[in-house]
Write an enzyme that holds these catalytic residues in place. Structure first.
Site, PDB file in Angstrom:
ATOM      1  N   GLY B 202       0.899  -1.124  -0.045  1.00 13.39           N
ATOM      2  CA  GLY B 202       0.021   0.046   0.180  1.00 13.39           C
ATOM      3  C   GLY B 202       0.811   1.408   0.080  1.00 13.39           C
ATOM      4  CG  LEU B 228      -2.403  -1.874  -4.933  1.00 13.15           C
ATOM      5  CD1 LEU B 228      -2.114  -0.914  -6.327  1.00 13.15           C
ATOM      6  CD2 LEU B 228      -2.809  -0.621  -3.835  1.00 13.15           C
ATOM      7  CG  ASP B 229       1.327  -2.896  -3.636  1.00  7.43           C
ATOM      8  OD1 ASP B 229       1.527  -2.445  -4.714  1.00  7.43           O
ATOM      9  OD2 ASP B 229       0.912  -2.267  -2.532  1.00  7.43           O
ATOM     10  CD  GLU B 230      -1.376  -9.659  -2.091  1.00  7.88           C
ATOM     11  OE1 GLU B 230      -1.064 -10.823  -2.676  1.00  7.88           O
ATOM     12  OE2 GLU B 230      -1.427  -9.357  -0.879  1.00  7.88           O
TER      13      GLU B 230
ATOM     14  NE  ARG C 212       2.959 -11.555  -2.613  1.00  3.21           N
ATOM     15  CZ  ARG C 212       3.334 -11.209  -3.726  1.00  3.21           C
ATOM     16  NH1 ARG C 212       3.613 -12.167  -4.557  1.00  3.21           N
ATOM     17  NH2 ARG C 212       3.165  -9.920  -4.256  1.00  3.21           N
TER      18      ARG C 212
END
Lengths: 285, 285, 285, 285
Positions: B202, B228-230, C212
């Site tokens: 974020g 977002l950001d993933e 991840r």
């Protein structure tokens, strides 16, 4: 569950059809390839490869692989080695008084990081005897003086022969090996040097790093050749220092580097990841 | 001398005979393989490969390669892409006011590090217009507000279409793209995030890093996905900070990270080194 | 030769004349200052200082220093601690089954890197008993279940009291401490977490890092507070990983990080280098 | 808002009462100390200090500080420099054909990272003229041959005098400076060398790193002294390379190191953070 694999390490002149020939050989005998990595050195027109496959379901019995592979190898003028995961390398560790690398290797071995047998520890001091005993590794104290060097090395060779040693690790062993010693074990002696070679070749590198005022100190693991500190480099790493740190601090910080850099080299050698050419190493990952 | 090569990027279920089939296909048409690298993901039973060969002397004309390779691909259920070094990717860079990543990419491109055409720069500010002019890249200022977002993106799409854009680089572009935008360019939008994701997802990551008192700050380049950001991480790096450094120092140190981490991702994408699966990347080296 | 020094750690509102007052106090009693380091946090208007001097030739007997320093401290509203190098901290190590951090701390301690007494080792397993015995450290096995937690902690507190423990090191101790435990030892419990916090807070960080697809893994040492993984960070470090590495490889690589990051934190604490404020640490070097 | 500060850099024999004397001097004239850092070199019995204070509210006018401080300095045999943040250093950059360090410095300067004036750029080629123009910096092309070297340097000295140059940055300037040049600007010439000195002293370090097969390449920024590559090291950093990388890749990766390592050294010099003694640097952070 232990894996049961074979690994081929190949070096040969680079030519078309090489990969196809190797892949066909394996595929036609039902190999399940687990890893394959290759490197071309265009300057030297060299092809280097590491290929590992599962022996479960492989159509050729282990002892017959060399005979079956020989025609492929011969056609492409290959230098090759076959390594079997089931046959653990026999390792000897040589050490003097600084015991941090030895303690590290023994702890990693016990924890399963190093797939080898540590057959024996040789030292020119008694300092590490208890540590060896704690990990249950036979310990041999062989004192070395200027006068008895040849004799001492003869004792060492006897121990290596008796234990069918594949790899000798110099874990801060502070004696210089004779040319005879080095020639007996080509690419089978790994040393740790406490600087980022080729900086600070020779003795007392931390002291010289301190005097020169470098901002980084390093460690280098390498195969031992006849020229001191000039053998093929396997691994290097560094750490940052500042003006606040004295020689003693460099030595302390350096110990962490030495441990890690030596243990990586030993592990990669044991896992047959290293090929040497032109006094350099290829480390397949 | 420019090299003239083809590169295959392949993903398929892992099966015996795969490597042999690919190697045979290339060898039987006289390919001179320059690089080959592969990866098996045993958990997902996936095989991933990158193979690059010289087109000089290759028996199949470039335009016919897909037709000839199709039977091999079909037999092994491959997803595959063919990249030609002669066909440079067309790149668009989007940027807001921070210009350090843009300046870095333009300088690298000019120096020959990035084998692509930078077709255009789009910004929601005029701030970087002169920089674009200095490097001779067409500059388009498209202001974005809450109200005109769809309209602004429509203009952007038109520019991308017109310039046959292959890759969109968000070089500190501070607007969130619409889901429609993201879906149009799957695995073709690269962003730089100024933290070591998934920490500080974020906004304002440097401020939050400062508040949390971390000892390292990082940067992450990734493909943009709808969350977002993933998206799949391409590259990350970090630098050490101390209690002496204020938020402004973190921002300054971070700029060096952002530049390097973004430029690596762009170069690897352009050199067809990246394969995506399971929301992760394989980066062939 | 052992040094015989005193160290003052000071936190107070930043005001003019602070440094002069402290320097005058020491100089007027013939102190030979060995190290002095200070930090101003302008946002919080805080002044933090670490000052170490030689006790040889110092005009005030050790036991009277607090009384003599009190007026200075009071005038500037200082929070302060006085540490004497002659009084070694008493350390307890808590560990579960993973023994790499414990083995590392014990080996460093034996080698003289850690200027403390390791008074005892507490484990909820028997696994590390022999290791403790090899280094001659009293070992206490206290099993912990959901039912007996309070009772088990009571036993632990008794051991800490009996041994006048100054610092508790959680060297991969896999039980969550009760709020009561944490409150008893503010800024006196150091834990090692196997991720670069705040990424992968909580359990199984290596598995989540693998899923991840991060390109770096890390480790974080921190003081334990009531909120899990949220305490003041003392040290962090990272290492690079690639797509070739499986969870097991991450765990293995991570062990080296954990060892180094935990041992740095312990050493800095023992050397009175750490000041905590605003849930962050200042580490004086 | 620009800060308005004074910084004292002090070197002197280590003696009791030093810190108290300096702190008293500042406190008695109402200084608000912003940063203070000191270093003792016990081997050389040296005391080194950097102390920065706010000039707002300071009781002594700037031009009178030297006169007032002189008695303190004299009493402790100090070598000292007084730096005022309001008086920006005048910097000259010298460059040959590789422009990456120059471009980096100009971009950082424009972004506010470097608190100096870049007064001029001198090159022995025309290659960077446009870049200089873009950033609005006067550019002087002075060709250097074996025959005209003295004459060329005379022109350079004239430019330095005319512009009252405080610092000369060799941003990949490929000419060796004469002893006369070096002696004129002691500790005022910063060079970037593309290796981790003292490894690969001299020419073509990347080629030699490639031949030696090192696993790390580095860069070193240092003050220029009469002995080539032997001056006090200001900063060093390294990056990891693998067997896959050719000399060209080393050169490319090295550019990122050179940029960062040089810019740090320039910034620290400009911020008066560096003290030189015993051919080493202390960098106050």
């Amino acid at each position: 569950m232990m894996k049961n694999t074979a690994t081929l390490l190949i070096t040969c002149p680079d030519r078309k059809g090489l990969v196809a020939a190797i892949a066909d050989f394996l595929y036609s005998h039902d190999a399940n390839i687990l890893h394959a990595d290759q490197h071309q050195d265009s300057e030297n027109n060299l092809f280097l490869m590491r290929i590992e496959w599962d022996l479960n379901g492989f159509a050729i019995p282990v002892e017959d692989i060399p005979r079956h592979f020989a025609p492929v190898a011969s056609r492409f003028e290959m230098q090759w080695q076959l390594k079997l995961s089931a046959k653990k390398p026999q390792v000897a560790i040589m050490v003097s008084q600084y015991d941090h690398c030895l303690a590290d290797l023994l702890h990693r071995h016990q924890g399963g990081e190093l797939n080898c047998d540590i057959s024996l520890i040789i030292s020119n001091h008694r300092h590490t005897e208890k540590l060896a005993a704690f990990y249950g590794i036979p310990f041999h104290c062989i004192e070395v003086t200027r006068e008895n060097k040849a004799e001492a090395e003869a004792k060492q060779f006897a121990l290596f022969d008796e234990n069918r040693i594949d790899l000798i690790v110099l874990a801060r062993y502070m004696q210089i090996l004779s040319p005879d010693f080095v020639q007996r074990y080509p690419q089978r002696i790994i040393n740790i040097h406490h600087s980022f070679l080729p900086a600070f070749v020779g003795a007392r590198p931390y002291h010289r790093a301190f005097e020169r005022g470098v901002k980084l100190i390093g460690a280098t693991s390498h195969y031992v050749t006849e020229v001191l500190d000039e053998g093929p480099i396997i691994e290097q790493d560094i750490t940052r220092i500042s003006h606040r740190e004295q020689v003693e601090d460099l030595i302390q910080k350096g110990r962490d580097l030495e441990r890690i850099v030596l243990s990586r080299a030993v592990r990669w050698h044991i896992e047959s990841r290293i090929l040497v050419y032109a006094n350099k190493t290829v480390v397949f990952d």
